[in-house]
Design a protein around this motif. Structure first.
Motif, PDB file in Angstrom:
ATOM      1  N   VAL A  18      38.585 106.942  37.938  1.00  0.00           N
ATOM      2  CA  VAL A  18      38.627 108.209  37.210  1.00  0.00           C
ATOM      3  C   VAL A  18      37.319 108.931  37.488  1.00  0.00           C
ATOM      4  N   PHE A  19      37.413 110.195  37.869  1.00  0.00           N
ATOM      5  CA  PHE A  19      36.198 110.918  38.224  1.00  0.00           C
ATOM      6  C   PHE A  19      36.300 112.386  37.867  1.00  0.00           C
ATOM      7  N   SER A  20      35.143 112.972  37.716  1.00  0.00           N
ATOM      8  CA  SER A  20      34.997 114.428  37.615  1.00  0.00           C
ATOM      9  C   SER A  20      33.784 114.736  38.480  1.00  0.00           C
ATOM     10  N   GLY A  21      32.616 114.950  37.904  1.00  0.00           N
ATOM     11  CA  GLY A  21      31.406 115.139  38.696  1.00  0.00           C
ATOM     12  C   GLY A  21      30.938 113.833  39.314  1.00  0.00           C
ATOM     13  N   LYS A  22      31.349 112.705  38.719  1.00  0.00           N
ATOM     14  CA  LYS A  22      31.050 111.361  39.226  1.00  0.00           C
ATOM     15  C   LYS A  22      32.145 110.439  38.726  1.00  0.00           C
ATOM     16  N   VAL A  23      32.170 109.231  39.237  1.00  0.00           N
ATOM     17  CA  VAL A  23      33.153 108.266  38.767  1.00  0.00           C
ATOM     18  C   VAL A  23      32.764 107.855  37.348  1.00  0.00           C
ATOM     19  N   THR A  24      33.683 108.027  36.418  1.00  0.00           N
ATOM     20  CA  THR A  24      33.400 107.733  35.016  1.00  0.00           C
ATOM     21  C   THR A  24      34.032 106.427  34.553  1.00  0.00           C
ATOM     22  N   LEU A  27      38.724 100.618  37.596  1.00  0.00           N
ATOM     23  CA  LEU A  27      39.335  99.297  37.437  1.00  0.00           C
ATOM     24  C   LEU A  27      39.531  98.736  38.835  1.00  0.00           C
ATOM     25  N   SER A  28      38.937  97.602  39.097  1.00  0.00           N
ATOM     26  CA  SER A  28      39.099  96.962  40.400  1.00  0.00           C
ATOM     27  C   SER A  28      40.563  96.588  40.609  1.00  0.00           C
ATOM     28  N   PRO A  29      41.025  96.669  41.855  1.00  0.00           N
ATOM     29  CA  PRO A  29      42.428  96.329  42.130  1.00  0.00           C
ATOM     30  C   PRO A  29      42.747  94.880  41.775  1.00  0.00           C
ATOM     31  N   ARG A  30      43.891  94.703  41.115  1.00  0.00           N
ATOM     32  CA  ARG A  30      44.382  93.379  40.750  1.00  0.00           C
ATOM     33  C   ARG A  30      45.900  93.390  40.856  1.00  0.00           C
ATOM     34  N   ALA A  31      46.471  92.251  41.117  1.00  0.00           N
ATOM     35  CA  ALA A  31      47.922  92.125  41.245  1.00  0.00           C
ATOM     36  C   ALA A  31      48.533  91.426  40.031  1.00  0.00           C
ATOM     37  N   GLU A  32      47.906  91.551  38.890  1.00  0.00           N
ATOM     38  CA  GLU A  32      48.380  90.892  37.670  1.00  0.00           C
ATOM     39  C   GLU A  32      49.142  91.888  36.801  1.00  0.00           C
ATOM     40  N   PRO A  33      50.199  91.460  36.124  1.00  0.00           N
ATOM     41  CA  PRO A  33      50.964  92.364  35.268  1.00  0.00           C
ATOM     42  C   PRO A  33      50.108  93.069  34.206  1.00  0.00           C
ATOM     43  N   SER A  34      49.078  92.418  33.710  1.00  0.00           N
ATOM     44  CA  SER A  34      48.220  93.046  32.694  1.00  0.00           C
ATOM     45  C   SER A  34      47.470  94.261  33.251  1.00  0.00           C
ATOM     46  N   GLN A  35      47.364  94.347  34.569  1.00  0.00           N
ATOM     47  CA  GLN A  35      46.660  95.475  35.186  1.00  0.00           C
ATOM     48  C   GLN A  35      47.377  96.799  34.914  1.00  0.00           C
ATOM     49  N   VAL A  36      48.692  96.771  34.882  1.00  0.00           N
ATOM     50  CA  VAL A  36      49.453  97.992  34.609  1.00  0.00           C
ATOM     51  C   VAL A  36      49.087  98.519  33.222  1.00  0.00           C
ATOM     52  N   ASN A  37      49.031  97.639  32.236  1.00  0.00           N
ATOM     53  CA  ASN A  37      48.648  98.061  30.885  1.00  0.00           C
ATOM     54  C   ASN A  37      47.221  98.598  30.858  1.00  0.00           C
ATOM     55  N   ALA A  38      46.310  97.956  31.576  1.00  0.00           N
ATOM     56  CA  ALA A  38      44.924  98.426  31.616  1.00  0.00           C
ATOM     57  C   ALA A  38      44.847  99.827  32.222  1.00  0.00           C
ATOM     58  N   ILE A  39      45.618 100.064  33.272  1.00  0.00           N
ATOM     59  CA  ILE A  39      45.636 101.388  33.893  1.00  0.00           C
ATOM     60  C   ILE A  39      46.199 102.419  32.923  1.00  0.00           C
ATOM     61  N   LEU A  40      47.311 102.104  32.286  1.00  0.00           N
ATOM     62  CA  LEU A  40      47.924 103.051  31.344  1.00  0.00           C
ATOM     63  C   LEU A  40      47.001 103.343  30.160  1.00  0.00           C
ATOM     64  N   GLU A  41      46.341 102.324  29.630  1.00  0.00           N
ATOM     65  CA  GLU A  41      45.418 102.535  28.512  1.00  0.00           C
ATOM     66  C   GLU A  41      44.245 103.421  28.927  1.00  0.00           C
ATOM     67  N   THR A  42      43.747 103.223  30.123  1.00  0.00           N
ATOM     68  CA  THR A  42      42.642 104.051  30.624  1.00  0.00           C
ATOM     69  C   THR A  42      43.096 105.496  30.770  1.00  0.00           C
ATOM     70  N   LEU A  43      44.287 105.698  31.322  1.00  0.00           N
ATOM     71  CA  LEU A  43      44.806 107.062  31.500  1.00  0.00           C
ATOM     72  C   LEU A  43      45.064 107.749  30.163  1.00  0.00           C
ATOM     73  N   GLU A  44      45.577 107.000  29.187  1.00  0.00           N
ATOM     74  CA  GLU A  44      45.842 107.569  27.858  1.00  0.00           C
ATOM     75  C   GLU A  44      44.573 108.055  27.174  1.00  0.00           C
ATOM     76  N   ALA A  45      43.464 107.406  27.433  1.00  0.00           N
ATOM     77  CA  ALA A  45      42.206 107.722  26.762  1.00  0.00           C
ATOM     78  C   ALA A  45      41.475 108.905  27.404  1.00  0.00           C
ATOM     79  N   LEU A  46      41.984 109.415  28.512  1.00  0.00           N
ATOM     80  CA  LEU A  46      41.293 110.498  29.223  1.00  0.00           C
ATOM     81  C   LEU A  46      41.424 111.841  28.513  1.00  0.00           C
TER      82      LEU A  46
END
Length: 70
Positions: A18-24, A27-46
């Motif tokens: 996630v970035f604007s003027g810099k990377v804020t 999440l490092s790439p992972r192939a675990e099912p929990s990664q999808v939730n981590a991505i969605l939670e990060t996007l929801e908080a933006l």
């Protein structure tokens, strides 16, 4: 979230930067099912705002991937 879900289901890694003027947030790439939730939670908080500097984000990701040499 859909792309991340598909990648993880195929046992491929998914990450997020996630970035604007810099990377804020990143999440490092992972192939675990929990990664999808981590991505969605990060996007929801933006919240929108700030300047968009794609070059700075690409440089950050290249350095993080070990390809920061020019």
């Amino acid at each position: 979230g859909t792309l991340a879900h598909r990648l993880v289901r195929q046992q491929d890694a998914a990450g997020l930067a996630v970035f604007s003027g810099k990377v804020t947030s990143a999440l490092s790439p992972r192939a675990e099912p929990s990664q999808v939730n981590a991505i969605l939670e990060t996007l929801e908080a933006l919240a929108p705002g700030g300047e968009t500097r794609v070059e700075a984000a690409v440089e950050f990701l290249a350095e993080r991937a070990g390809g920061g040499r020019r």
